[in-house]
Design a protein around this motif. Sequence first.
Motif, mmCIF file in Angstrom:
data_model
loop_
_atom_site.group_PDB
_atom_site.id
_atom_site.type_symbol
_atom_site.label_atom_id
_atom_site.label_comp_id
_atom_site.label_asym_id
_atom_site.label_seq_id
_atom_site.Cartn_x
_atom_site.Cartn_y
_atom_site.Cartn_z
ATOM 1 N N ALA A 125 0.814 -1.219 0.000
ATOM 2 C CA ALA A 125 0.000 0.000 0.000
ATOM 3 C C ALA A 125 0.846 1.268 0.000
ATOM 4 O O ALA A 125 0.438 2.292 -0.555
ATOM 5 N N VAL A 126 2.044 1.212 0.607
ATOM 6 C CA VAL A 126 2.855 2.430 0.722
ATOM 7 C C VAL A 126 3.658 2.732 -0.544
ATOM 8 O O VAL A 126 4.332 3.755 -0.615
ATOM 9 N N CYS A 127 3.598 1.854 -1.542
ATOM 10 C CA CYS A 127 4.307 2.168 -2.794
ATOM 11 C C CYS A 127 3.346 2.129 -3.979
ATOM 12 O O CYS A 127 3.654 1.584 -5.037
ATOM 13 N N GLU A 128 2.158 2.706 -3.778
ATOM 14 C CA GLU A 128 1.154 2.749 -4.829
ATOM 15 C C GLU A 128 1.169 4.059 -5.608
ATOM 16 O O GLU A 128 0.289 4.299 -6.426
ATOM 17 N N GLY A 129 2.159 4.924 -5.337
ATOM 18 C CA GLY A 129 2.198 6.233 -5.986
ATOM 19 C C GLY A 129 2.541 6.170 -7.464
ATOM 20 O O GLY A 129 2.891 5.113 -8.006
ATOM 21 N N ASP A 131 4.946 8.220 -8.713
ATOM 22 C CA ASP A 131 6.342 8.628 -8.859
ATOM 23 C C ASP A 131 7.152 7.456 -9.421
ATOM 24 O O ASP A 131 6.896 6.301 -9.055
ATOM 25 N N PRO A 132 8.140 7.724 -10.325
ATOM 26 C CA PRO A 132 8.941 6.629 -10.898
ATOM 27 C C PRO A 132 9.579 5.719 -9.862
ATOM 28 O O PRO A 132 9.651 4.502 -10.054
ATOM 29 N N LEU A 133 10.030 6.306 -8.739
ATOM 30 C CA LEU A 133 10.659 5.487 -7.700
ATOM 31 C C LEU A 133 9.632 4.620 -6.985
ATOM 32 O O LEU A 133 9.931 3.491 -6.586
ATOM 33 N N ASP A 134 8.410 5.129 -6.822
ATOM 34 C CA ASP A 134 7.349 4.320 -6.226
ATOM 35 C C ASP A 134 7.015 3.135 -7.126
ATOM 36 O O ASP A 134 6.828 2.006 -6.653
ATOM 37 N N ILE A 135 6.952 3.402 -8.435
ATOM 38 C CA ILE A 135 6.653 2.340 -9.403
ATOM 39 C C ILE A 135 7.752 1.290 -9.394
ATOM 40 O O ILE A 135 7.484 0.090 -9.442
ATOM 41 N N ARG A 136 9.016 1.759 -9.334
ATOM 42 C CA ARG A 136 10.151 0.824 -9.251
ATOM 43 C C ARG A 136 10.096 0.014 -7.968
ATOM 44 O O ARG A 136 10.274 -1.216 -7.986
ATOM 45 N N ASN A 137 9.850 0.679 -6.846
ATOM 46 C CA ASN A 137 9.826 -0.005 -5.554
ATOM 47 C C ASN A 137 8.718 -1.050 -5.499
ATOM 48 O O ASN A 137 8.888 -2.128 -4.917
ATOM 49 N N ARG A 138 7.584 -0.730 -6.111
ATOM 50 C CA ARG A 138 6.479 -1.698 -6.163
ATOM 51 C C ARG A 138 6.893 -2.937 -6.951
ATOM 52 O O ARG A 138 6.616 -4.077 -6.539
ATOM 53 N N ALA A 139 7.592 -2.718 -8.068
ATOM 54 C CA ALA A 139 8.041 -3.848 -8.893
ATOM 55 C C ALA A 139 9.039 -4.717 -8.136
ATOM 56 O O ALA A 139 8.987 -5.950 -8.211
ATOM 57 N N ILE A 140 9.940 -4.085 -7.407
ATOM 58 C CA ILE A 140 10.928 -4.834 -6.615
ATOM 59 C C ILE A 140 10.224 -5.667 -5.548
ATOM 60 O O ILE A 140 10.504 -6.857 -5.377
ATOM 61 N N LEU A 141 9.313 -5.032 -4.815
ATOM 62 C CA LEU A 141 8.602 -5.718 -3.739
ATOM 63 C C LEU A 141 7.773 -6.875 -4.279
ATOM 64 O O LEU A 141 7.790 -7.985 -3.720
ATOM 65 N N GLU A 142 7.051 -6.633 -5.372
ATOM 66 C CA GLU A 142 6.232 -7.687 -5.969
ATOM 67 C C GLU A 142 7.107 -8.860 -6.414
ATOM 68 O O GLU A 142 6.759 -10.029 -6.197
ATOM 69 N N LEU A 143 8.240 -8.556 -7.028
ATOM 70 C CA LEU A 143 9.094 -9.624 -7.559
ATOM 71 C C LEU A 143 9.755 -10.435 -6.448
ATOM 72 O O LEU A 143 9.811 -11.667 -6.520
ATOM 73 N N LEU A 144 10.260 -9.769 -5.416
ATOM 74 C CA LEU A 144 10.899 -10.477 -4.305
ATOM 75 C C LEU A 144 9.891 -11.392 -3.600
ATOM 76 O O LEU A 144 10.206 -12.535 -3.256
#
Length: 300
Positions: A125-129, A131-144
């Motif tokens: 929920a905290v990386c749903e923004g 912003d490019p970094l939010d989108i990147r962080n969401r992808a990292i979290l989802e993949l891990l």
Amino acid sequence: MSEPFNKYLQRFIEFLRVEKHYSDYTVQFYRYDIEEFFKFTSEQSIEDLKEIEYLDARLYLTTLHDQQLSRATIARRVSSMRSFFRFLSREKVITENPFALVQQAKGGKKLPSFFYEEEMEELFAVCEGEDPLDIRNRAILELLYATGIRVSECTGIEMKHIDFDFSVLLIKGKGNKERYVPFGSFALEAIERYIATARKFLMKPTDHHSFLFVNHRGKPLTSRGIRHILTTLIEKASLTRKIHPHMLRHTFATHLLNNGADLRTVQELLGHDHLSSTQVYTHVTKEHLRKTYLTHHPRA
């Protein structure tokens, strides 16, 4: 450290890097453990590796216990020394490994920490923004979370390693061993969105590398960078616990087993050489079942 001791240490470190393909992180621990043992030999006035005997190894083990180190640390120190002297024996520097028969008493294994599903939802929920970094962080979290890969494996992913048609990753693990790991629709959507928007934004025209995840300057993201990202997400989610790089890997394995996956499949997905490395998660799931029973059964 005496010059001869240092010479053999450098040869061993080279062996770990070139022949065993160990990561810099692992090699660093071997170096530290061996240098600590060399301090002990200096205190005992031992000037030649050939002089070290089984009784010296036992005395060193006693010294470690006197320092009140944890069982895990002592076991690692002994294991490092056993490997080092095995190497010296192979190189004909010594004739017998003084640590070959040294056994550290095994204590109960510390169960790995993991996130509950509700906590994972808070992290997402905290990386749903936007912003490019939010989108990147969401992808990292989802993949891990979707794959259980190590943080170091995550940083090594290149675009060519991703099969979008079958949602499969080619992962290069410890010792350059390769394995294929599937990932689900949530991770696929997050990665495709990241590549189509955020990655292009973060990359500079002069950047020509093919690594999947990049930092804010467009350079390949490091393991340290991912650890910082995860720590930041924990703080944003206001979760009352610290995160370490392996927690999402532990969470992946625990949630699979809790939902009925078999141990052999989880072993293959994690890239464990031995089933015993995976079996620790069965203890976690049993503990989870016990707590659920005690919480919800009326006569528990």
